[in-house]
Scaffold this motif. Structure first.
Motif, PDB file in Angstrom:
ATOM      1  N   HIS A 139       0.216  -8.396   0.503  1.00 18.04           N
ATOM      2  CA  HIS A 139       0.434  -8.408   1.698  1.00 18.04           C
ATOM      3  C   HIS A 139       1.434  -9.354   2.510  1.00 18.04           C
ATOM      4  O   HIS A 139       2.322  -9.424   3.162  1.00 18.04           O
ATOM      5  CB  HIS A 139      -0.876  -8.127   2.588  1.00 18.04           C
TER       6      HIS A 139
ATOM      7  N   SER B 131      -0.378  -6.473  -5.821  1.00 20.52           N
ATOM      8  CA  SER B 131      -1.556  -5.660  -5.215  1.00 20.52           C
ATOM      9  C   SER B 131      -2.453  -6.197  -4.240  1.00 20.52           C
ATOM     10  O   SER B 131      -2.083  -7.587  -3.838  1.00 20.52           O
ATOM     11  CB  SER B 131      -2.643  -5.435  -6.635  1.00 20.52           C
ATOM     12  N   ARG B 132      -3.318  -5.648  -3.660  1.00 19.55           N
ATOM     13  CA  ARG B 132      -4.266  -6.307  -2.806  1.00 19.55           C
ATOM     14  C   ARG B 132      -5.125  -7.249  -3.378  1.00 19.55           C
ATOM     15  O   ARG B 132      -5.099  -8.556  -2.700  1.00 19.55           O
ATOM     16  CB  ARG B 132      -5.532  -5.209  -2.459  1.00 19.55           C
TER      17      ARG B 132
ATOM     18  N   ASN C 274       0.685  -1.175  -0.054  1.00 20.81           N
ATOM     19  CA  ASN C 274      -0.329   0.092  -0.167  1.00 20.81           C
ATOM     20  C   ASN C 274       0.862   1.369  -0.015  1.00 20.81           C
ATOM     21  O   ASN C 274       0.164   2.154   0.212  1.00 20.81           O
ATOM     22  CB  ASN C 274      -0.964   0.062   1.109  1.00 20.81           C
TER      23      ASN C 274
ATOM     24  N   SER D  46      -2.870 -10.519  -3.176  1.00 17.16           N
ATOM     25  CA  SER D  46      -2.450 -10.572  -1.749  1.00 17.16           C
ATOM     26  C   SER D  46      -1.086 -10.453  -1.646  1.00 17.16           C
ATOM     27  O   SER D  46      -0.200 -11.081  -1.222  1.00 17.16           O
ATOM     28  CB  SER D  46      -2.551 -12.306  -1.673  1.00 17.16           C
TER      29      SER D  46
END
Length: 362
Positions: free
Chosen positions: A237, A231-232, A153, A235
């Motif tokens: 993260h 990206s979000r 992010n 996944s």
């Protein structure tokens, strides 16, 4: 633009690399060790971490920014756990020596872990766990690297590509080797695309404005790589967390510079004014299979694991399901017979080194 390459005989490249390290008064045994680590990458198809990096090692040694004759210091030790100061040596030398310490600890205690600070770029992470596999041990290696990857992010470079590798012994099947960056792609692959004048896939990089880009130049000049998963929706993260784990184990635990403060590998890149430790860091772990189950049984079952996954039905359009390590073993088989293909920009770098040192071109 066409990606032109020139083929070189593997041993000739090894001889050239060895000559360069000897030129800088690296001890013979260390020069052979560094050569083996660097040559491993080219011989196994990992073009981003092999002789293409020699120009940077050359520049750092020439500028006196790497110690050619380091003395490793065990600064902390408790049973199977050790912390080492690498004395600002070549990571290509410090890495194998610290992996040997982890192997010896595993031989004594069943497991061994070594955290290393005050070191430099150690080549391909996959080289090190293979050292453990030779002893029927499971091996793992990781390292933090200079910032190049955006936090999840975020658009600012905060973490390195922070690779991790593990290898597992087998009986008759090829060794299972996992070796990957915690970013969507290794920085070296962006460099390869730039040298070839090619675009990169969307999802690899951000430009200087934090927007997705296909232009490797935009990423290199002010942009950032994305964490594994991108990206979000992908996944990303998870890649961010993986990069964080590598950074903490390699650098925070060892006393090296972590996160955005990691020492840059590129010779023409200024370091951060703030330093939170010494150099960059590595982390090595080894486990003796015999402490868990009979080694022969484990290796037989690993063979079955390999055969089962290899027999999986491939996607439409895909020829087969690969096992981790297959690309490296196949590249090795081809390149040791046919030669190692080097991009012309890399060849020009070698010619420049040859002219400076008097070492004949391979």
């Amino acid at each position: 633009m066409e990606d032109k390459r020139e083929l070189f005989e593997p041993q000739a490249l090894r001889d050239f690399i060895y000559g360069v390290f000897m030129y800088f008064d690296v001890p013979e045994e260390d020069a052979l060790l560094a050569t083996d680590v660097l040559a491993y990458s080219d011989e196994h198809g990992i073009d981003s971490h092999g002789i293409a990096r020699l120009k940077t090692y050359f520049g750092l040694l020439q500028a006196g920014r790497i110690n050619p004759r380091p003395r490793l210091q065990l600064i902390r030790e408790k049973h199977a756990v050790v912390t080492v100061d690498g004395d600002n040596g070549l990571g290509l030398v410090i890495g194998p020596k610290c992996m040997e310490i982890a192997i010896e600890k595993a031989r004594e205690y069943g497991t061994g872990s070594v955290a290393v600070s005050h070191t430099n770029h150690f080549g391909a992470a996959g080289y090190y766990p293979l050292m453990a596999v030779k002893h029927d041990f499971i091996g793992m290696s990781m390292t933090n690297t200079s910032k190049g990857v955006a936090a999840f992010n975020g658009k600012e470079k905060m973490l390195g590509t922070n690779p991790v590798a593990m290898a597992f012994p087998t009986l008759k099947e090829p060794v299972v080797l996992m070796d990957f960056a915690s970013s969507t792609v290794a920085y070296g692959k962006v460099e390869i695309a730039k040298r070839a004048g090619k675009k990169v896939p969307i999802g690899w990089c951000l430009d200087e404005n934090g927007q997705a880009t296909e232009d490797p130049e935009r990423m290199i000049n002010g942009g950032a790589l994305l964490p594994l998963g991108s990206s979000r929706d992908g996944s990303g993260h998870k890649g961010y967390c993986l990069a964080g784990m590598v950074d903490i184990l390699s650098a925070v635990l060892s006393g090296a510079n972590w996160g955005p403060f990691a020492i840059p590998f590129a010779i023409n890149t200024a370091s951060s004014d703030k330093q939170v430790g010494k150099g960059i860091g590595h982390f090595f772990s080894v486990w003796d299979v015999d402490g868990f189950r009979e080694v022969q049984e484990f290796k037989e079952e690993m063979d079955e694991w390999v055969r089962t996954l290899r027999a999986a039905v491939p996607l439409q359009g895909a020829q087969e399901v690969l096992i981790p390590g297959d690309p490296e073993w196949r590249a090795y088989e081809v390149r040791m017979k046919s030669g190692i293909p080097l991009q012309m920009e890399v060849v020009m770098d070698l010619k420049a080194i040859s002219q400076t040192t008097g070492i004949p071109m391979p």
